[in-house]
Design an enzyme around this catalytic site. Structure first.
Site, PDB file in Angstrom:
ATOM      1  N   SER A 142       0.847  -1.263  -0.006  1.00  0.00           N
ATOM      2  CA  SER A 142       0.222   0.046  -0.033  1.00  0.00           C
ATOM      3  C   SER A 142       1.029   1.494   0.544  1.00  0.00           C
ATOM      4  O   SER A 142       2.275   1.419   0.007  1.00  0.00           O
ATOM      5  CB  SER A 142      -1.189   0.101   1.284  1.00  0.00           C
ATOM      6  OG  SER A 142      -1.735   1.159   1.832  1.00  0.00           O
ATOM      7  N   TYR A 155      -2.319  -1.244  10.636  1.00  0.00           N
ATOM      8  CA  TYR A 155      -1.946  -1.742   8.541  1.00  0.00           C
ATOM      9  C   TYR A 155      -1.036  -0.965   8.060  1.00  0.00           C
ATOM     10  O   TYR A 155      -0.312  -1.766   7.393  1.00  0.00           O
ATOM     11  CB  TYR A 155      -3.791  -0.396   8.262  1.00  0.00           C
ATOM     12  CG  TYR A 155      -3.890  -0.531   6.945  1.00  0.00           C
ATOM     13  CD1 TYR A 155      -3.507  -2.037   6.593  1.00  0.00           C
ATOM     14  CD2 TYR A 155      -3.203   0.154   5.952  1.00  0.00           C
ATOM     15  CE1 TYR A 155      -4.570  -2.311   5.008  1.00  0.00           C
ATOM     16  CE2 TYR A 155      -3.524  -0.242   4.181  1.00  0.00           C
ATOM     17  CZ  TYR A 155      -3.636  -1.378   3.942  1.00  0.00           C
ATOM     18  OH  TYR A 155      -4.096  -1.744   2.688  1.00  0.00           O
TER      19      TYR A 155
END
Length: 260
Positions: A142, A155
């Protein structure tokens, strides 16, 4: 070159994973599909792919929080398909909350599924890839593997970990014909972020589309979300012979997010 290879894609019953499965199957690549579907639905999805693209398919709903389940998944894939030539670690989940109130169980779950599961699938795949002298490992990281954002401690930690894991495995496999890369998308139009968009719409009393625009442009200069298929097409390129010198990279697809 890729026709007849086998790809295992975690989290491939929706979003980026499902789009990637379609892109790879179009090239004659056999598929091991994985996701949190009831067994009958997963088997039916695999059958749809087999019929549409004339490829071999398999479905498994392994719980990626359990290393033993991952080992069973990998063994089943090799037994039924002969090999795992392409590994796409895509499965992931998200929870947003400040660090001081972040639930411990959410942290453990996100680290297990977004990071540890990739370690386990890679470890299970490498011996055969090395023996065959060819393999492609693509980890879906990401933009949050490169930068941080508030309320995303687990995350961001997991995705930074994926980028680091990618580099180490690439270094260890450079002489074995195995490339290892991570893709770092910005905003992707998947169900994973619908809750965030919905919360913004409610809090600011705007439409869902207006909330989506606000969310995207708060970080990313390109004012649109990426279609998951674009990532699938990039994965296909990374599997090609043209990309054989690209390894150990964290490759942004982030609408200039990290250019700022």
């Amino acid at each position: 070159m890729l026709n007849g290879k086998t790809a295992l894609i975690t989290g491939s019953t929706s979003g980026i994973g499902l789009a990637t499965a379609h892109v790879l199957a179009e090239q004659g690549i056999n598929l091991v599909l994985h996701g949190l579907l009831p067994e009958a639905e997963g088997i039916a999805l695999a059958a749809e792919f087999a019929e549409k693209y004339n490829v071999k398919t398999l479905f498994d709903g392994a719980n990626l929080m359990e290393p033993e389940a991952i080992e069973t998944l990998m063994t089943k894939a090799v037994t039924h398909m002969g090999a795992v030539d392409i590994l796409v670690n895509n499965a992931g989940l998200q929870h947003t909350e400040a660090v001081d109130t972040f639930p411990t169980n959410k942290w453990d779950m996100i680290i297990a599924i977004n990071l540890s599961a990739a370690f386990h699938t890679i470890q299970q795949s490498l011996p055969r890839m090395k023996a065959n002298g060819w393999g492609r490992i693509i980890n879906i990281a990401s933009v949050h593997g490169l930068v941080g954002s508030i309320h995303k401690a687990a995350y961001v930690a997991a995705k930074h970990g994926i980028v680091g894991l990618t580099k180490v495995v690439a270094l260890e496999c450079a002489e074995h014909g195995v490339t290892v890369n991570s893709i770092c998308p910005g905003w992707v139009d998947t169900p994973l972020i619908n809750t965030q968009i919905g919360n913004i719409a409610e809090q600011q009393d705007v439409t869902f589309e207006q909330a989506k625009y606000k969310l995207v442009t708060a970080k990313q200069p390109l004012p649109e979300m990426m279609n998951p298929r674009q990532i699938g097409e990039f994965i296909l390129f990374l599997c090609s012979d043209s990309a054989r010198s690209i390894t150990g990279s964290a490759l942004p697809m982030d609408g200039a997010w990290t250019a700022q």
